[in-house]
Motif scaffolding. Sequence first.
Motif, PDB file in Angstrom:
ATOM      1  N   GLY A  67       0.788  -1.222   0.000  1.00  0.00           N
ATOM      2  CA  GLY A  67       0.000   0.000   0.000  1.00  0.00           C
ATOM      3  C   GLY A  67       0.820   1.271   0.000  1.00  0.00           C
ATOM      4  N   GLN A  68       2.138   1.172   0.093  1.00  0.00           N
ATOM      5  CA  GLN A  68       2.966   2.370   0.101  1.00  0.00           C
ATOM      6  C   GLN A  68       3.462   2.696  -1.303  1.00  0.00           C
ATOM      7  OE1 GLN A  68       5.824   1.342   3.357  1.00  0.00           O
ATOM      8  NE2 GLN A  68       4.884   3.084   4.403  1.00  0.00           N
ATOM      9  N   GLN A  69       3.758   3.981  -1.510  1.00  0.00           N
ATOM     10  CA  GLN A  69       4.121   4.492  -2.827  1.00  0.00           C
ATOM     11  C   GLN A  69       5.525   5.084  -2.765  1.00  0.00           C
ATOM     12  OE1 GLN A  69       1.126   7.169  -4.295  1.00  0.00           O
ATOM     13  NE2 GLN A  69       1.750   6.950  -6.434  1.00  0.00           N
ATOM     14  N   LEU A  70       6.396   4.656  -3.663  1.00  0.00           N
ATOM     15  CA  LEU A  70       7.794   5.079  -3.680  1.00  0.00           C
ATOM     16  C   LEU A  70       8.051   6.073  -4.805  1.00  0.00           C
ATOM     17  CD1 LEU A  70      10.829   4.694  -2.846  1.00  0.00           C
ATOM     18  CD2 LEU A  70      10.900   2.809  -4.511  1.00  0.00           C
ATOM     19  N   SER A  71       8.827   7.101  -4.493  1.00  0.00           N
ATOM     20  CA  SER A  71       9.318   8.017  -5.528  1.00  0.00           C
ATOM     21  C   SER A  71      10.776   8.337  -5.216  1.00  0.00           C
ATOM     22  CB  SER A  71       8.484   9.299  -5.593  1.00  0.00           C
ATOM     23  OG  SER A  71       8.532   9.990  -4.357  1.00  0.00           O
ATOM     24  N   ALA A  72      11.565   8.587  -6.266  1.00  0.00           N
ATOM     25  CA  ALA A  72      12.987   8.833  -6.061  1.00  0.00           C
ATOM     26  C   ALA A  72      13.526   9.757  -7.150  1.00  0.00           C
ATOM     27  CB  ALA A  72      13.773   7.523  -6.055  1.00  0.00           C
ATOM     28  N   THR A  73      14.418  10.644  -6.740  1.00  0.00           N
ATOM     29  CA  THR A  73      15.104  11.560  -7.646  1.00  0.00           C
ATOM     30  C   THR A  73      16.600  11.471  -7.377  1.00  0.00           C
ATOM     31  OG1 THR A  73      13.231  13.099  -7.688  1.00  0.00           O
ATOM     32  CG2 THR A  73      15.361  13.971  -8.362  1.00  0.00           C
ATOM     33  N   VAL A  74      17.402  11.502  -8.430  1.00  0.00           N
ATOM     34  CA  VAL A  74      18.846  11.488  -8.281  1.00  0.00           C
ATOM     35  C   VAL A  74      19.410  12.809  -8.789  1.00  0.00           C
ATOM     36  CG1 VAL A  74      19.194  10.409 -10.552  1.00  0.00           C
ATOM     37  CG2 VAL A  74      20.972  10.199  -8.783  1.00  0.00           C
TER      38      VAL A  74
END
Length: 528
Positions: free
Chosen positions: A292-299
């Motif tokens: 149920g969790q949502q991941l986002s990532a920026t480099v």
Amino acid sequence: MGAFGGYDEGWRVMGRRTVRWHTAAAVGAALTMTTAQPGPALAADGPAPYSYAENATAVDGSTGTSQAVRLSPGRTYRSAIGPGEKLYYRLDLDAGANAYVSGTAVPAPGASVASSDGLRVSIEDVDAHRCSYGNARFGPTRSAHPVTAWASREIGADEYMCQAAGAYYLVVERVGPSSNGASSGLSSGGSSGEPSGASSGGSSVSGGRGSGLEWGLELGYAWEPAVKKGGSTAAPEIWNSASPEPLRGDPERRRGGSGFASAGPLAQGIWQDRTGITAGETRYYKVPVGWGQQLSATVELGSTTSGEGYVGNALVMSLYNPARALVDDALVSYGGDQRSAALDPLPPVAYDNRYSLDDEVSGMRFAGWYYLAVHLGSAVADRFGEKPIGLTLRVRVSGRAGSGPGYLGQAEPRGVFEVTDQDREAAETGTGAGTETGDTRGGAGDAGGTGSGEESAAGSDGSTISGDRRLALTVVAAGGIGTGSLLVLTLLLWTVVARRRVAADRPTAPSGGGRASRRGRHGPSRGR
């Protein structure tokens, strides 16, 4: 953009031994003698070698199915593959669990590769029907680095093929121009690195096969049990696909690993790599993401005043799920100023995501550790030098973790598709807790185990020589580094000795910017 497919256009771009003190003394004497002798200098700030799982079992692939060695779920294996090779390993599957196998190709540092070079991984039944396959290629960075492909046997994915219990075969093969060995040599100024299948201080996995043209190979094998009947068979159609609000605040320092097994744990936050990233290097991080969790990532690649020019496709950040299947990636071009790139918006983790035809959605099918692999292309050194460049990751995990789908059995490795309080604490504090694909709690299979409590002839780390002799030869070989490194090497020696003494007391496992389009790389079942 996605990751699950078999279409070649996609660049994809997943023993016990006691050390005797007289052996340690002999190694210490070798240190003293060799450091006084002249020898080639070893670059202290070069890319770190790939970090294989410490408990990986050494195994040779077979050139035919009749001699294929059996792999066991929950284990990590270490092998090697040469130019033009097509290797087979056996999987014994039941009629209820899903099987996921990944292959990570590890070329020697400095090896010459083309963007279309890479690895193909597939699973076939005894009638040569292909259950699925995946390709991983070095891609637009055109830089030698670890690349991971995966394949699966999924119950219900095909009405007729690959559903029965019995023997299946994992097939691993080299693809691209270097598959015949024509372009796998070392680039100008490159190093031959270690023999394929060897980590720092190791030896070739397969006896006389050691060659600069070979690639090391790490195989991960996970099992997902069946779930309770009556659930949905369609992917969620509505979820928040808006870009998340940027994180604010000062970055915290955290060190990335050099492989899946040593990935640096991260929680939500702004994280700056302790030492930065050098050209040709790949840094691994892992983030626990619950159901149920949502991941986002920026480099973000930091600015530098060294050098000038422009490098297209200089850096790639790739996201892998707990089975080491590629979910998404992002590319950064670099001209000396700071640049950033973010992954596409991803759905919350849900079991039913697997029914989506969108690769990015389908990849978010498990809870567990998600891996971020960040590679800086070797071409950056030509324009901006070999000093480390600042690297920052902005990671967000949104939503409250919920319950799982109701598995009817235990996954292998144990806990690989769940997130525990210990995992969350590890992500917050930076400690190395958590389950890896390669946990020995799943038991040992036929491959690599002797059942004697002593290290096999191949060695627990893939060496073809005994542990004591390997340690001595490794230190002697390092003698050319120079007298200034004597203290560091001595401390390293005694650390290894202490770790092996502790290991001897443990029970031994029983025997047994821009992106490239990659649609359809994880191919459906098909006959051939």
